[in-house]
Write a protein that holds these residues in place. Structure first.
Motif, PDB file in Angstrom:
ATOM      1  N   PHE A 236      -6.878  12.177 -11.064  1.00 40.47           N
ATOM      2  CA  PHE A 236      -6.099  13.100 -11.864  1.00 40.47           C
ATOM      3  C   PHE A 236      -6.984  14.145 -12.530  1.00 40.47           C
ATOM      4  O   PHE A 236      -6.575  15.288 -12.721  1.00 40.47           O
ATOM      5  CB  PHE A 236      -5.295  12.334 -12.930  1.00 40.47           C
ATOM      6  CG  PHE A 236      -4.306  11.358 -12.336  1.00 40.47           C
ATOM      7  CD1 PHE A 236      -3.854  11.531 -11.039  1.00 40.47           C
ATOM      8  CD2 PHE A 236      -3.855  10.284 -13.065  1.00 40.47           C
ATOM      9  CE1 PHE A 236      -2.945  10.636 -10.482  1.00 40.47           C
ATOM     10  CE2 PHE A 236      -2.950   9.385 -12.522  1.00 40.47           C
ATOM     11  CZ  PHE A 236      -2.496   9.576 -11.234  1.00 40.47           C
TER      12      PHE A 236
ATOM     13  N   ARG B 191       0.825  -1.209   0.000  1.00 39.92           N
ATOM     14  CA  ARG B 191       0.000   0.000   0.000  1.00 39.92           C
ATOM     15  C   ARG B 191       0.859   1.259   0.000  1.00 39.92           C
ATOM     16  O   ARG B 191       0.560   2.225  -0.702  1.00 39.92           O
ATOM     17  CB  ARG B 191      -0.922  -0.003   1.215  1.00 39.92           C
ATOM     18  CG  ARG B 191      -1.974   1.087   1.157  1.00 39.92           C
ATOM     19  CD  ARG B 191      -2.851   1.153   2.385  1.00 39.92           C
ATOM     20  NE  ARG B 191      -2.139   1.725   3.517  1.00 39.92           N
ATOM     21  CZ  ARG B 191      -1.707   1.037   4.561  1.00 39.92           C
ATOM     22  NH1 ARG B 191      -1.907  -0.274   4.621  1.00 39.92           N
ATOM     23  NH2 ARG B 191      -1.082   1.622   5.562  1.00 39.92           N
TER      24      ARG B 191
ATOM     25  N   SER C 213       1.159   6.618  -6.759  1.00 34.81           N
ATOM     26  CA  SER C 213       0.017   7.483  -7.029  1.00 34.81           C
ATOM     27  C   SER C 213       0.388   8.952  -6.879  1.00 34.81           C
ATOM     28  O   SER C 213      -0.035   9.801  -7.673  1.00 34.81           O
ATOM     29  CB  SER C 213      -1.140   7.127  -6.094  1.00 34.81           C
ATOM     30  OG  SER C 213      -2.250   7.973  -6.308  1.00 34.81           O
TER      31      SER C 213
ATOM     32  N   ALA D 289       2.176   1.729  -3.440  1.00 32.52           N
ATOM     33  CA  ALA D 289       1.124   2.211  -4.343  1.00 32.52           C
ATOM     34  C   ALA D 289       0.826   3.690  -4.100  1.00 32.52           C
ATOM     35  O   ALA D 289       0.583   4.446  -5.048  1.00 32.52           O
ATOM     36  CB  ALA D 289      -0.145   1.374  -4.154  1.00 32.52           C
ATOM     37  N   GLU D 290       0.851   4.119  -2.834  1.00 36.60           N
ATOM     38  CA  GLU D 290       0.614   5.534  -2.539  1.00 36.60           C
ATOM     39  C   GLU D 290       1.725   6.410  -3.102  1.00 36.60           C
ATOM     40  O   GLU D 290       1.467   7.511  -3.600  1.00 36.60           O
ATOM     41  CB  GLU D 290       0.496   5.727  -1.025  1.00 36.60           C
ATOM     42  CG  GLU D 290      -0.787   5.149  -0.437  1.00 36.60           C
ATOM     43  CD  GLU D 290      -0.803   5.232   1.083  1.00 36.60           C
ATOM     44  OE1 GLU D 290       0.245   5.616   1.665  1.00 36.60           O
ATOM     45  OE2 GLU D 290      -1.851   4.910   1.678  1.00 36.60           O
TER      46      GLU D 290
ATOM     47  N   ALA E  21       2.444   9.875  -9.874  1.00 39.41           N
ATOM     48  CA  ALA E  21       1.588   9.988 -11.056  1.00 39.41           C
ATOM     49  C   ALA E  21       0.719  11.236 -10.989  1.00 39.41           C
ATOM     50  O   ALA E  21       0.466  11.897 -12.008  1.00 39.41           O
ATOM     51  CB  ALA E  21       0.713   8.741 -11.186  1.00 39.41           C
ATOM     52  N   SER E  22       0.257  11.589  -9.778  1.00 36.99           N
ATOM     53  CA  SER E  22      -0.556  12.793  -9.629  1.00 36.99           C
ATOM     54  C   SER E  22       0.253  14.035  -9.953  1.00 36.99           C
ATOM     55  O   SER E  22      -0.236  14.954 -10.629  1.00 36.99           O
ATOM     56  CB  SER E  22      -1.111  12.877  -8.203  1.00 36.99           C
ATOM     57  OG  SER E  22      -1.915  14.021  -8.045  1.00 36.99           O
TER      58      SER E  22
ATOM     59  N   SER F  41     -12.011   2.278  -6.829  1.00 43.99           N
ATOM     60  CA  SER F  41     -10.596   1.966  -7.020  1.00 43.99           C
ATOM     61  C   SER F  41     -10.121   2.312  -8.412  1.00 43.99           C
ATOM     62  O   SER F  41      -8.932   2.407  -8.660  1.00 43.99           O
ATOM     63  CB  SER F  41     -10.369   0.473  -6.760  1.00 43.99           C
ATOM     64  OG  SER F  41     -11.151  -0.308  -7.641  1.00 43.99           O
TER      65      SER F  41
ATOM     66  N   THR G  65      -8.381   7.583 -10.340  1.00 49.26           N
ATOM     67  CA  THR G  65      -7.098   8.053  -9.861  1.00 49.26           C
ATOM     68  C   THR G  65      -7.159   9.446  -9.301  1.00 49.26           C
ATOM     69  O   THR G  65      -6.254   9.865  -8.591  1.00 49.26           O
ATOM     70  CB  THR G  65      -6.080   8.046 -11.018  1.00 49.26           C
ATOM     71  OG1 THR G  65      -6.547   8.917 -12.057  1.00 49.26           O
ATOM     72  CG2 THR G  65      -5.903   6.647 -11.577  1.00 49.26           C
TER      73      THR G  65
END
Length: 413
Positions: free
Chosen positions: A374, A188, A195, A191-192, A198-199, A369, A372
Motif C-alpha cells: 500500500f 489464495r 488484497s 486473499a487476492e 484493500a489496495s 508476506s 501489503t
C-alpha cells in the motif's frame, strides 16, 4: 552543495524470519524428492528386511535383468520430465508421472499399484489443484482417478490378482489431496480479492490524505495573503512602495497556490467529507526541510539514514515540496519495516526543471508476506498526480530502490 553529514548509530533492527522449507522448495523439486523416496521404498518391499520371514512382495525375474533396469531408467526419466512440465503443462506432467508409477510397479511385479509408488502423482494433484484454474484441476482429478480405475480394470480383465482395498485407499488419498489443493487455491483467490479491495481503499485513503494536506497548504497560503493584503491596506496612503510590494507578494502567493491546486486537485476524485480523521492541521506543512529531522529520528530508532543533497536548493511549490517529503518518508518507513537492513541512503537532486528523489538499501526488499504494497501504491499515486515518473524495484546488486522524478513548473524555476 556540501552533503550533510549523517548521524550514524550501530543499533540492529530485528531480522524477519526466513520462509519455511515448504515455501522455499519448488513443486518440481518436491515431486522429484517424493519420486525417489517412494521408488526406494517400493523396491525395499521386494527384499526380506530384518525381522521379516519373507519379502512383502516377490519381485519378478526382470527386476534383476537388463530389461528391468531399463524400465527403471525410463520410468525415472518420465518422472523427471513430468516434474519439469508441471508448471507449464500440468495435465501432461500428471500423465507422465502416472505412467512412470505404473511402469515402475509392473517392473517390480507387485499385485497392486502401491500407495508409496503413487505418491508423486498424488502430490502433483495437490500442486495442480492449488495453482491451476478450476477446469484444469478437475481434469487432473479425473485423470488421476481414471488411471487407477483403468489399472484395476485391466488387471481384472486379464485375470491377474488385484489388491482392491489397497487401490481404493490410493483413490481416496488422491481425492483428499485434490480437495486440499483446491482449498488452498480458493483461499489464495479470496486473499487476492481482499488484497485488491484493500489496495483500492488504500489509494482512496491516500487521495483523501493528499486532499487534506492540500487544504492545509492552501490555508497557510491564504493566511499569508490575508496578512499581506491587510498590511497593504494600512500603508496605501503613507507608503505606496511598501503597499505595492505587499500586493506583489499577494499576487505571487495566490498564483502559486492556484497552480498547486490545479496540479493536485484536478486528478482527485470527489470524496466523502465524513471520512476525515479529525486530526488538527499542522501549523506548517511538511516539506524537504524536514528530511534531516526524519533521518535523525530514524537513525535513533536503529536504521541509519544517509542524506545526500545535490544541485542548487531552491524554493518549491508547496504541493511538490510536501509530496517529495512524503515519498521519502514512506520509502524510509518501508526500509525500516521490510528490508531487514541497518542502513539506507536518501538522495535529493535539484535539477534544472525537476527534482529527483532516490531511496536505496541493501536489504531483502519488500517481497515478504508482511508487506501489503500500500505504501508503494500511495507513492505512485502522488507522483502520478504531479505528472512525474516513479519506479520501485529490486537492485541488481541486491537491496531495493525507490526513485521518483517530479517536474517543477517553469514559473518557479
Amino acid at each position: 552543495m556540501t552533503a550533510a553529514a549523517p548521524r550514524l548509530y550501530d543499533r540492529a533492527m530485528p531480522v524477519t524470519a526466513p520462509l519455511p522449507l515448504v515455501k522455499r522448495v519448488s513443486p518440481r523439486t518436491w515431486i522429484v524428492l517424493v519420486w525417489c523416496a517412494s521408488t526406494l521404498f517400493t523396491l525395499l518391499t521386494t527384499f526380506r528386511l530384518p525381522g521379516e520371514t519373507e519379502p512383502e512382495e516377490w519381485g519378478t525375474a526382470q527386476l534383476y535383468r537388463w530389461d528391468g533396469l531399463l524400465f527403471h531408467v525410463v520410468s525415472a526419466l518420465m518422472a523427471l520430465y513430468g516434474a519439469v512440465l508441471l508448471r507449464r503443462r500440468p495435465l501432461c506432467a500428471l500423465a507422465l508421472l502416472i505412467l512412470a508409477s505404473i511402469c515402475e510397479a509392473v517392473t517390480i511385479g507387485v499385485s497392486e499399484l502401491p500407495m508409496a509408488q503413487y505418491l508423486a502423482p498424488i502430490l502433483a494433484l495437490y500442486f495442480i489443484a492449488a495453482a491451476a484454474p478450476r477446469r484444469t484441476s478437475v481434469l487432473a482429478l479425473v485423470l488421476g482417478v481414471g488411471a487407477l480405475v483403468a489399472y484395476i480394470a485391466t488387471r481384472l480383465l486379464s485375470g491377474w490378482a488385484v489388491g482392491m482395498s489397497a487401490e481404493l485407499a490410493v483413490v481416496l488419498v488422491s481425492v483428499i489431496s485434490w480437495l486440499l489443493g483446491d482449498s488452498a487455491h480458493q483461499a489464495r483467490v479470496h486473499a487476492e480479492r481482499l488484497s485488491a479491495q484493500a489496495s483500492a481503499q488504500a489509494v482512496t485513503a491516500e487521495r483523501l490524505r493528499i486532499a487534506r494536506e492540500m487544504h492545509d497548504t492552501v490555508a497557510h497560503s491564504i493566511g499569508i495573503i490575508a496578512l499581506q493584503a491587510g498590511a497593504a491596506a494600512r500603508v496605501t496612503a503613507t507608503q505606496p512602495d511598501a503597499a505595492r510590494e505587499a500586493m506583489r507578494a499577494v499576487e505571487t502567493t495566490g498564483r502559486e497556490t492556484l497552480a498547486g491546486l490545479r496540479r493536485m486537485l484536478v486528478a482527485l476524485r470527489a470524496a466523502d467529507a465524513g471520512h476525515g480523521d479529525g486530526t488538527a492541521a499542522e501549523a506548517r506543512p511538511a516539506g524537504l526541510a524536514d528530511v534531516d529531522r526524519l533521518a535523525a529520528a530514524t537513525t535513533a530508532a536503529g536504521v541509519r539514514v544517509e542524506v545526500r543533497w545535490l544541485g542548487e536548493p531552491r524554493r518549491l511549490p508547496p504541493d511538490i515540496d510536501l509530496s517529495a517529503f512524503r515519498i521519502i518518508q514512506e520509502s524510509v518507513t518501508n526500509v525500516v519495516r521490510h528490508s531487514g537492513t541497518h542502513a539506507c541512503r536518501v538522495t535529493v537532486d535539484y535539477g534544472e526543471d525537476d527534482i529527483s528523489l532516490e531511496v536505496t538499501d541493501d536489504g531483502r526488499g519488500p517481497g515478504t508476506s508482511t508487506d501489503t504494497g500500500f505504501g508503494l501504491a500511495g507513492m505512485r499515486e502522488r507522483v502520478a498526480l504531479l505528472h512525474g515518473r516513479f519506479s520501485a524495484e529490486p537492485r541488481p546488486e541486491g537491496g531495493f530502490r525507490v526513485a521518483a522524478r517530479l517536474p517543477v513548473p517553469v514559473s518557479v524555476r
